[in-house]
Scaffold this active site. Structure first.
Site, short mmCIF file in Angstrom:
data_model
loop_
_atom_site.label_atom_id
_atom_site.label_comp_id
_atom_site.label_asym_id
_atom_site.label_seq_id
_atom_site.Cartn_x
_atom_site.Cartn_y
_atom_site.Cartn_z
N CYS A 133 0.84 -1.19 0.00
CA CYS A 133 0.00 0.00 0.00
C CYS A 133 0.88 1.24 0.00
CB CYS A 133 -0.89 0.03 1.24
SG CYS A 133 -2.13 -1.27 1.32
N THR A 198 0.89 -9.22 -6.14
CA THR A 198 0.99 -9.13 -7.60
C THR A 198 2.25 -8.40 -8.05
OG1 THR A 198 -0.34 -7.12 -7.55
CG2 THR A 198 -1.50 -9.19 -7.94
#
Length: 338
Positions: A133, A198
């Site tokens: 994040c 990812t």
């Protein structure tokens, strides 16, 4: 839930009946998967990353297919921690499956606040800390790309979580040295690691001549990333052989799961495969059990990290070949008696 003890596994203090779970963000709230298979057959259900406030996510288009994977730029849409605790978690807890709550935030304080909110909630089996994040306090740089930043998030969650509750750090592969970041997270209190998140990628639409995703780049998942994920699991297990790892990235079959286990994973998570086969976890588990049996491996734990052993090494729990039949005096084949 598997009926065989062969595939039971542990992630820190968390005991799981089997090693197959969902990947965060791919199983929705669980309600979407329930019509396709009994969620109690999972080793664990991993929630979509929960944040402090509700988020709509990025505007569409935020999904693009590639020849060997899926590009997504969802922007972590979700209801926020309050709605999650009030509406989503109670339903999940009724499904008789361990719940691993994925958490995310834009600051260390947000992660800590969510951990505090979960502290007194019964039934939560573990917390998975999504460090992929942006850190709003540091020019939007991703927490997971810096050992110190990743460690600060894990330490905050560990400090404010219920004592004894396993804390897992989910790491991104787009780094110079994932082992260094893994070490920092474990030193900060992570009981286990989820590898990998990812890979950053992008696609350009040949019709519009523009990026296919509104956010320009997105996270690449699916079969294309499995070799990268296996490499990360292998490297981190070599450096931290005592730290449980959940392998994620392109798991679509039992042999895919076995590859992660051999590299050093104690469990695996199914993600992108759910979008075209919502019952994939049940099938992956069945195929993994068959793969272990075919290789005469008595227990999953005996296969964890086996690829690190010298050539010719045979784990102690591998069942021996059945005795070959011997010919009788009359020339007929008879079974060798025990």
């Amino acid at each position: 839930m598997s009926t065989s003890g062969r595939v039971a596994t542990r992630i820190g203090t968390l005991e799981l009946a089997n090693p197959v779970m969902t990947a965060s963000g791919c199983g929705g709230t669980g309600r979407e998967l329930a019509p396709f298979f009994d969620l109690s057959r999972l080793g664990a259900f991993v929630t979509t990353s929960v944040m402090a406030q509700a988020r709509a996510g990025r505007p569409t288009p935020r999904v693009a297919e590639t020849p060997s994977g899926l590009l997504t730029a969802m922007g972590l849409p979700g209801p926020g921690i309050e709605t999650f605790l009030e509406h989503e978690l109670p339903w999940l807890l009724e499904q008789d499956v361990p719940i691993i709550v994925s958490v995310a935030g834009n600051s260390v304080e947000e992660y800590a606040d969510i951990a505090r909110r979960l502290r007194g909630v019964p039934g939560v089996a573990a917390i998975e800390v999504n460090v992929a994040c942006p850190n709003v306090a540091d020019r939007g740089l991703m927490f997971g790309r810096h050992p110190g930043a990743a460690a600060s998030v894990v330490r905050a969650v560990r400090t404010h979580s219920r004592p004894g509750l396993p804390v897992l750090a989910k790491l991104a592969p787009d780094v110079t040295d994932i082992v260094t970041i893994a070490l920092a997270c474990v030193d900060a209190g992570a009981d286990g690691l989820t590898l990998i998140n990812t890979l950053e990628g992008m696609a350009i639409d040949p019709e519009t001549l523009r990026p296919a995703l509104t956010g320009v780049s997105g996270g690449l998942s699916g079969p294309a990333v499995r070799p990268v994920a296996v490499r990360c699991v292998y490297q981190v297990h070599a450096a931290l052989p005592g730290t449980p790892i959940i392998g994620v990235g392109g798991v679509a079959s039992g042999l895919d799961a076995l590859e992660f286990v051999l590299a050093g994973a104690s469990a695996v998570a199914v993600g992108t495969a759910l979008f075209h086969d919502p019952s994939a976890p049940a099938r992956v588990l069945r195929e993994l059990e068959e793969a272990l049996a075919a290789r005469r491996v008595a227990d999953l734990a005996d296969a964890v990290g086996l690829a690190h052993k010298p050539a010719g090494y045979v784990p102690p729990q591998v069942r021996p070949e059945p005795p070959a039949p011997e010919p009788s005096e009359a020339g007929e084949v008879k079974e060798r008696l025990p």
